[in-house]
Design a protein around this motif. Structure first.
Motif, short mmCIF file in Angstrom:
data_model
loop_
_atom_site.label_atom_id
_atom_site.label_comp_id
_atom_site.label_asym_id
_atom_site.label_seq_id
_atom_site.Cartn_x
_atom_site.Cartn_y
_atom_site.Cartn_z
N ALA A 170 0.84 -1.20 0.00
CA ALA A 170 0.00 0.00 0.00
C ALA A 170 0.87 1.24 0.00
CB ALA A 170 -0.90 -0.01 1.23
N PHE A 171 0.45 2.24 -0.75
CA PHE A 171 1.24 3.47 -0.85
C PHE A 171 1.50 4.07 0.53
CE2 PHE A 171 1.33 8.09 -0.87
CZ PHE A 171 2.39 8.34 -1.73
N PHE A 184 9.29 4.59 4.47
CA PHE A 184 10.43 5.26 3.80
C PHE A 184 10.75 6.60 4.45
CE2 PHE A 184 9.36 2.87 -0.33
CZ PHE A 184 10.26 1.87 0.00
N LEU A 185 9.70 7.36 4.73
CA LEU A 185 9.91 8.69 5.29
C LEU A 185 10.52 8.60 6.70
CD1 LEU A 185 9.32 11.17 3.67
CD2 LEU A 185 7.18 11.47 4.91
N GLY A 186 10.00 7.68 7.50
CA GLY A 186 10.54 7.47 8.84
C GLY A 186 11.99 7.04 8.77
N LEU A 187 12.29 6.15 7.83
CA LEU A 187 13.66 5.69 7.63
C LEU A 187 14.56 6.85 7.26
CD1 LEU A 187 15.81 3.41 7.01
CD2 LEU A 187 14.98 3.51 4.67
N MET A 188 14.08 7.68 6.34
CA MET A 188 14.87 8.81 5.86
C MET A 188 15.19 9.78 7.01
SD MET A 188 13.77 11.64 3.02
CE MET A 188 13.15 12.90 4.09
N ILE A 189 14.16 10.17 7.74
CA ILE A 189 14.37 11.16 8.81
C ILE A 189 15.23 10.58 9.93
CG2 ILE A 189 13.22 12.62 10.51
CD1 ILE A 189 10.82 12.70 8.61
N GLY A 199 8.90 9.24 -2.59
CA GLY A 199 7.55 9.34 -3.14
C GLY A 199 7.30 8.31 -4.23
N TYR A 200 8.25 8.22 -5.18
CA TYR A 200 8.04 7.32 -6.32
C TYR A 200 8.10 5.86 -5.89
CZ TYR A 200 8.04 5.45 -10.97
OH TYR A 200 7.69 4.75 -12.08
N ALA A 201 9.06 5.55 -5.02
CA ALA A 201 9.21 4.16 -4.57
C ALA A 201 8.00 3.72 -3.76
CB ALA A 201 10.48 4.01 -3.75
N SER A 202 7.33 4.66 -3.12
CA SER A 202 6.12 4.31 -2.37
C SER A 202 4.99 3.98 -3.33
CB SER A 202 5.67 5.48 -1.49
OG SER A 202 6.75 5.96 -0.75
N ILE A 238 15.09 0.28 -0.53
CA ILE A 238 15.20 0.68 0.87
C ILE A 238 16.65 0.97 1.26
CG2 ILE A 238 15.37 -1.69 1.80
CD1 ILE A 238 13.17 0.34 3.76
N TRP A 239 17.56 0.15 0.70
CA TRP A 239 18.98 0.37 1.01
C TRP A 239 19.49 1.64 0.36
CZ3 TRP A 239 20.40 -2.28 4.99
CH2 TRP A 239 19.80 -3.53 5.24
N ILE A 240 18.96 1.91 -0.84
CA ILE A 240 19.39 3.14 -1.53
C ILE A 240 18.92 4.37 -0.74
CG2 ILE A 240 19.09 4.53 -3.63
CD1 ILE A 240 18.92 1.80 -5.12
N ILE A 241 17.66 4.33 -0.27
CA ILE A 241 17.16 5.45 0.53
C ILE A 241 17.98 5.59 1.81
CG2 ILE A 241 15.19 6.30 1.88
CD1 ILE A 241 13.37 4.98 -0.20
N PHE A 242 18.28 4.45 2.41
CA PHE A 242 19.07 4.45 3.64
C PHE A 242 20.45 5.08 3.40
CE2 PHE A 242 22.07 1.98 6.43
CZ PHE A 242 21.69 2.56 7.63
N GLY A 243 21.13 4.60 2.35
CA GLY A 243 22.48 5.11 2.05
C GLY A 243 22.46 6.60 1.73
#
Lengths: 463, 105
Positions: free
Chosen positions: A120-121, A128-133, A176-179, A190-195
């Motif tokens: 689900a989006f 993703f957003l929580g991971l990013m912040i 946004g796009y990956a969601s 997820i690893w790319i966003i993390f890195g």
């Protein structure tokens, strides 16, 4: 009462304790209780989760041995670290613990993605957003820690600012796009966003001047709060939501208050206006300084009526707060009125100097805030500036070209005599010249704050 | 259009309205609670707030409680440790700071 009801009750108690605790932390006489209540609330919320939480399929929390093991390790290490840290290193420690929270939020996101592969989006977006912040907060806090420890230097340029801004927008776009597109780069995303977030966190704090670290820590603190709140979204968990958002908004306000105390805008701090500024204040070439020795200083102080001590970070670094209190006492025995003038940002965090002097048993009513002491300085016989620099720099009032122009200062230059105790002629944190040192009323007393204060104590006793 | 759909989907995944209420009320509360705090308490307050966001540990406990793969176990375990560090370290450091104020009065 079902398990769910008990859990919700625990969460309600937890949330309440956070609100009440935070409120009580804002008043000197209730602060300690407030911290205690918040801690109790936290324990209730954690234990409630362990024993009464059930997921959608009605499964209770498993892997209890692992969980208690982790909590035991974290408790022992956290307790020892917090008890052992020196008061002067408090800001670093807060930054470090903040980073741990951020990393915790990031790991939750990674594991959640890996185990449940949500499609689900909304769910993906939150994770993703929580991971990013969380990751940005973690990486940023580590850099802030390194800077306060003096292990990392400021690195920055105009180009980097532009790059940073582009980079964060790129990460957000990716989130946004990956969601939206579940297939996009499959499980690697997820690893790319993390890195990428890790790199951004480093780049974000790197150019910001060391003097602004408290503001950055406070900002990252609120980031971690927001990351925790995203966890609350994800699990529909009220206590994480309230706790996280509460800290997120309180942290933001605190950050703004700190900026105000330094008369800087948050934006200025973030783009690193201090460190990239080319102006270093008026040239002081050709001006000379006058030195004074301990004996003369002691005589000057012992025969004065009013002495005001202006402590700065140098005092804290030299661990001289206790010696400073001794000095205050011997002067008082001679009938001298002694006060301390505390700049709001003296030390490395707002209020840091108050904590340090309180540790040394200096009584509350001797600690004067800047606005109260400034009008009294013209009738003060001697001000002693110990290890402070930028907070007494008159350029903040007189030189519009100075990077600290507009910052409220303690007007040491209005006193009858000024003694500046310093290790050397090195510049302050803002890296600018200080005209005060060249003032005709100023005498420089070079030496380590602690050793010099000990000498002064002996000399005053001998007068 | 995509954006609208996405927002709709986003809202559907949550117990949305309750969450939004909590979010807005908590945000205002946070601002309210912090205003008018004397500068001397900024450091302990920041440290106390730092401990409170350690509530993220609850997320790590939930993740850990339902973990079955090795990766989930290892990362979940690490998350529990880090979260605990944040909570315990945060409260203890704050308490130490405040203890110093206490002595006097």
């Amino acid at each position: 009462m079902s398990n769910l009801d008990i859990l919700k009750l625990c969460y309600l108690l937890g949330s309440l304790s956070f609100i009440v605790g935070l409120k009580m932390l804002g008043k000197p006489d209730t602060a300690k209780k407030g911290n205690f209540y918040a801690g109790i609330g936290m324990a209730i919320a954690i234990l409630g989760t362990i024993f009464f939480h059930q997921n959608g399929e009605g499964e209770k929390i498993g892997n209890l041995a692992w969980i208690f093991g982790g909590i035991a390790i974290g408790t022992i290490v956290g307790y020892l670290a917090a008890m052992k840290v020196k008061m002067t290193q408090m800001p670093q420690m807060v930054s470090l613990f903040n980073g741990m929270g951020g990393a915790c939020a990031a790991l939750i996101g990674i594991v959640e993605m890996d185990t449940h592969h949500p499609e689900a989006f909304g769910e993906r977006f939150i994770i993703f957003l929580g991971l990013m912040i969380g990751t940005i907060s973690f990486a940023g806090s580590m850099i802030a820690y390194g800077k306060l420890e003096g292990k990392i230097k400021d690195v920055g340029s105009k180009f980097q600012q532009i790059f940073n801004n582009t980079f964060i927008f790129a990460i957000i776009a990716l989130v946004g796009y990956a969601s939206y597109d579940v297939e996009f780069m499959s499980s690697n995303v997820i690893w790319i966003i993390f890195g990428a977030s890790l790199i951004y966190g480093v780049l974000f704090v790197m150019p910001i001047g060391g003097a602004d670290m408290p503001v950055v820590i406070s900002l990252l603190n609120s980031f971690t709060g927001v990351a925790a709140a995203f966890g609350g979204f994800l699990y529909d968990n009220q206590v994480m939501l309230t706790g996280g958002i509460l800290v997120g908004s309180a942290g933001t306000i605190l950050t703004v208050l700190m900026c105000k105390a330094m008369n800087r805008s948050l934006w200025n701090v973030i783009i690193g206006a201090f460190s990239t500024s080319t102006s270093t204040g008026k040239s002081t070439e050709g001006l000379s300084i006058r030195e004074i020795n301990a004996t003369d200083t002691a005589i000057l102080c012992a025969y004065a009526q009013k002495v005001t001590i202006i402590p700065g970070y140098g005092l804290a670094v030299a661990q001289a707060q206790h010696t400073c209190h001794e000095f205050e006492k011997v002067l008082e025995e001679k009938g001298v009125e002694v006060n301390f003038a505390i700049h709001p940002v003296a030390g490395r965090m707002p209020g840091h100097m108050n904590v340090l002097l309180a540790e040394a048993d200096v009584s509350y009513d001797k600690l004067k805030e800047m606005d109260d002491i400034n009008p009294q300085l013209p009738n003060t016989d001697v001000v002693i500036v110990i290890g402070a620099n930028d907070v007494v720099n008159p350029a903040a009032e007189t030189d519009p070209g100075s990077p600290i122009y507009g910052m409220p200062i303690i007007k040491a230059n209005t006193a009858k005599n000024i003694i500046v105790m310093k290790r050397s002629m090195a510049k302050g944190y803002a890296g600018i010249e200080n005209e005060l040192f060249y003032d005709s009323k100023t005498r420089m007393l070079f030496g380590d704050a602690k050793a010099m204060l000990e000498k002064l104590i002996a000399e005053v006793k001998a007068v | 259009m995509i954006l609208l759909e996405a927002t709709g989907a986003f809202l559907k995944t949550l117990d949305t309205w309750d969450v939004i209420y909590i979010l807005i009320l908590a945000a205002f509360l946070g601002v309210e609670v912090i205003s008018n705090v004397p500068a001397i308490l900024h450091t302990p307050l920041m440290s106390g707030a730092n401990a409170i966001h350690g509530v993220v540990i609850i997320g790590s406990i939930i993740v850990m409680g339902h973990a079955d793969s090795t990766l989930a176990l290892v990362l979940g375990f690490l998350a529990v440790i880090l979260g605990t560090l944040n909570v315990v370290g945060g409260f203890v450091v704050t308490n130490r700071m405040l203890q110093m104020f206490k002595k006097k009065k």
